[in-house]
Design a protein around this motif. Structure first.
Motif, PDB file in Angstrom:
ATOM      1  N   UNK A  28       0.831  -1.209   0.000  1.00  0.00           N
ATOM      2  CA  UNK A  28       0.000   0.000   0.000  1.00  0.00           C
ATOM      3  C   UNK A  28       0.862   1.255   0.000  1.00  0.00           C
ATOM      4  N   UNK A  29       1.848   1.263   0.914  1.00  0.00           N
ATOM      5  CA  UNK A  29       2.766   2.407   0.984  1.00  0.00           C
ATOM      6  C   UNK A  29       3.421   2.622  -0.376  1.00  0.00           C
ATOM      7  N   UNK A  30       3.854   1.510  -0.942  1.00  0.00           N
ATOM      8  CA  UNK A  30       4.599   1.541  -2.205  1.00  0.00           C
ATOM      9  C   UNK A  30       3.756   2.176  -3.312  1.00  0.00           C
ATOM     10  N   UNK A  41       2.157   9.319  -6.339  1.00  0.00           N
ATOM     11  CA  UNK A  41       2.397  10.759  -6.169  1.00  0.00           C
ATOM     12  C   UNK A  41       3.497  11.274  -7.094  1.00  0.00           C
ATOM     13  N   UNK A  42       4.286  10.351  -7.649  1.00  0.00           N
ATOM     14  CA  UNK A  42       5.424  10.778  -8.480  1.00  0.00           C
ATOM     15  C   UNK A  42       4.991  11.030  -9.914  1.00  0.00           C
ATOM     16  N   UNK A  59       6.840  15.170  -0.711  1.00  0.00           N
ATOM     17  CA  UNK A  59       6.326  13.799  -0.860  1.00  0.00           C
ATOM     18  C   UNK A  59       5.927  13.220   0.492  1.00  0.00           C
ATOM     19  N   UNK A  60       6.778  13.485   1.483  1.00  0.00           N
ATOM     20  CA  UNK A  60       6.504  12.952   2.822  1.00  0.00           C
ATOM     21  C   UNK A  60       5.202  13.548   3.355  1.00  0.00           C
ATOM     22  N   UNK A  78      11.494   3.491   0.386  1.00  0.00           N
ATOM     23  CA  UNK A  78      10.771   3.252  -0.870  1.00  0.00           C
ATOM     24  C   UNK A  78      11.472   3.932  -2.044  1.00  0.00           C
ATOM     25  N   UNK A  79      11.934   5.149  -1.818  1.00  0.00           N
ATOM     26  CA  UNK A  79      12.631   5.855  -2.902  1.00  0.00           C
ATOM     27  C   UNK A  79      13.908   5.120  -3.283  1.00  0.00           C
TER      28      UNK A  79
END
Lengths: 373, 373
Positions: free
Chosen positions: B317-319, B325-326, B336-337, B350-351
């Motif tokens: 989900x986080x991924x 958003x990118x 982003x955060x 993740x980045x």
């Protein structure tokens, strides 16, 4: 304070002003002081003999006949004498220190005297310098700017030639009948034939001397919103014009060049000192056309020192005290007043005497120094 | 924060660092993140397989044998691999964004790496440009400055040649064994024979591609206190170097030229944008040698983003939330955060994954965007 444009002087007052200005040692600052102090040039002329007696160095006052001769001579050339304060006095000239009280003006009736750019540079210009000048003058002309220059060989000539069709002003260092150099007499005629103007503060018949060229340069910049230096060696007349332009609160632009080219030294040095590097007319217009508040400030500046009401005639003691304080180092008039203990009016009257006697010289309107003959 | 100089790494750690850096998609920023996150390159290498499995795009991790081969190859060339943090890592490089974790360095043991000036310009330089470069490089060398350039034709070549005797550094866009252009292989040998240096961040055997030259340019400016642009067209590599120099807080100097010369366009434009107009080495030294406080600030700047302690492994989900958003428009990590609601540690992890998978690209160390293959 600049005179309000549109003044009209009587024929007698115009002649008196001309006689006063053409009298030896009466420069723009002295002229203005005399006229203000005595109320008119006619009154100043009346007072001059007594004043000159006090200086101990009698001056030859220009006669009415001589003034009438100049007027007639100027008219024969199809030119006219324009007095400061009159409607067709070039407006930007009002705002320079020691603005000429009278200019001889030929042509230029329909020129735009407000949107003006001076272009100056080397007499021994390179082919590239000439080409650059031609491009700049052409583009500035097409964008509505009048091009001002000094009718010299090289850059000046190229600037005038390229702007013949759009409007150009040549400022002379000598009289209207003493075009220098000779080879540019045809160019001067071309300028007039195309609606351009010739302008000088020197009388008819005046052969330009070396010192008249820097004096003329202050009018090239004074007539211009900004000046462009195209090619200039170090210690050249163009750099003098640039310095004068800064003193007059005008913009200075410089065309860069290779450090290996001696003719680029002056322009590059100007840029290092803060002049704007330009590569074409667009760069000039961007600055001159912008709504920079300092541009409007140009027209608010008050260059001339205040004049105070007339005082008692100064005594010999006053005279020697003030003279003793002067040296070859320029000093501010306010400082002289403080140190001498003399009144403002007395100090101004004495400096006027010294000026008429050729004993002092002025710089920037407020600094005075002893003149060594 | 720049690493403290003088660090010593074990032979195993040096090999691990080399393997990590040479792995696909591990650029300077990712390298640093991995080493910091896992405590050492050895630990990061151990963790890499699991990490790569999460990205879904398995990378070929460089083997120990391959790293040992590179080490041996570099040694055969009489060169060495220098790691960031080690005593002979070029000091000024510590302070640029995405400083190379390892550089290949040949020669240069006795060079002054602190007093350095980059000289860059056109490959198709004019005779005047070459002469100007020769004068500048000679004078800067005689005044104790090491001259840095890119070993290209034209201005670069002239800069290196003129500073052979006083100290010069050539930064390569490819591997040490892939000198470009071929015609400058003799110059590269001359540089080494005279105590100069060749430096590159690319591995042995790497043929320089077009995109490697701008990347190399950031090292030319990064090794220099300031850079001089001698001749540069608009949209040239030299102007990229000038922009990178500004981002690195280095001085930019430009040699002016006639607006009629297309090779002067870049330099003149730089001056209009604020670069210093120079006409000789003295103008450069005057700025670099002065006690301008911004010069010392150079060494205080903290380019690298802070790293936070490791977080729980991110969820799918986080991924997908972060990936959503990118876009191709670079965005600040802090933004982003905020927008993702993810923790700093999770976002960074993740980045890192995305980076290893070749999905994102970084600019200026803090801006990240989707990469389109």
């Amino acid at each position: 304070m600049a005179p309000s444009p549109g003044a009209t002087f009587s024929h007698a007052e115009r002649l008196a002003r001309l006689r006063l200005l053409r009298t030896d040692n009466v420069g723009p600052a002295t002229f203005r002081q005399l006229v203000h102090r005595f109320g008119s040039a006619e009154a100043a002329l009346d007072a001059l003999p007594a004043l000159l007696k006090r200086t101990g160095k009698p001056l030859r006052i220009v006669s009415l006949a001589q003034a009438e001769d100049e007027l007639a001579g100027v008219a024969r050339y199809g030119a006219r004498l324009v007095h400061i304060g009159e409607a067709d006095y070039p407006p930007l000239l009002n705002y320079i220190p020691a603005a000429p009280p009278i200019v001889t003006l030929a042509g230029g009736a329909n020129l735009d005297w407000q949107r003006t750019v001076g272009i100056v540079g080397a007499r021994n210009a390179s082919a590239a310098g000439i080409k650059m000048t031609r491009l700049l003058a052409t583009d500035l002309g097409e964008r509505g700017y009048t091009v001002v220059s000094g009718l010299a060989r090289g850059i000046d000539t190229a600037a005038h030639r390229a702007s013949l069709g759009t409007g150009t002003v040549a400022v002379l260092a000598g009289g209207l009948d003493k075009i220098y150099p000779d080879e540019n007499i045809p160019l001067a005629h071309d300028i007039l034939d195309n609606g351009g103007a010739l302008l000088t503060e020197m009388p008819l018949g005046w052969e330009p001397r070396a010192r008249d060229f820097p004096r003329r340069n202050r009018l090239v910049s004074g007539l211009s919103l900004g000046i462009v230096v195209v090619e200039a060696a170090k210690r050249s007349g163009s750099l003098i014009t640039a310095r004068l332009a800064l003193e007059q609160n005008r913009d200075v632009f410089a065309v860069p060049g290779s450090p290996l080219d001696p003719r680029a030294e002056g322009g590059n040095a100007l840029i290092q000192q803060g002049a704007k590097l330009i590569t074409g007319a667009e760069d000039v217009i961007e600055t001159l056309g912008s709504a920079d508040p300092s541009r409007t400030a140009l027209f608010d500046r008050d260059w001339e020192p205040d004049l105070v009401p007339d005082a008692e005639p100064p005594s010999d003691d006053d005279r020697s005290r003030l003279l003793g304080l002067l040296s070859s180092t320029p000093i501010d008039v306010d400082e002289l007043i403080r140190q001498s203990g003399l009144s403002v009016g007395t100090t101004q009257m004495l400096l006027l005497e010294f000026d008429l006697a050729g004993q002092v010289e002025w710089s920037s309107g407020q600094l005075v120094a002893l003149r060594y003959a």
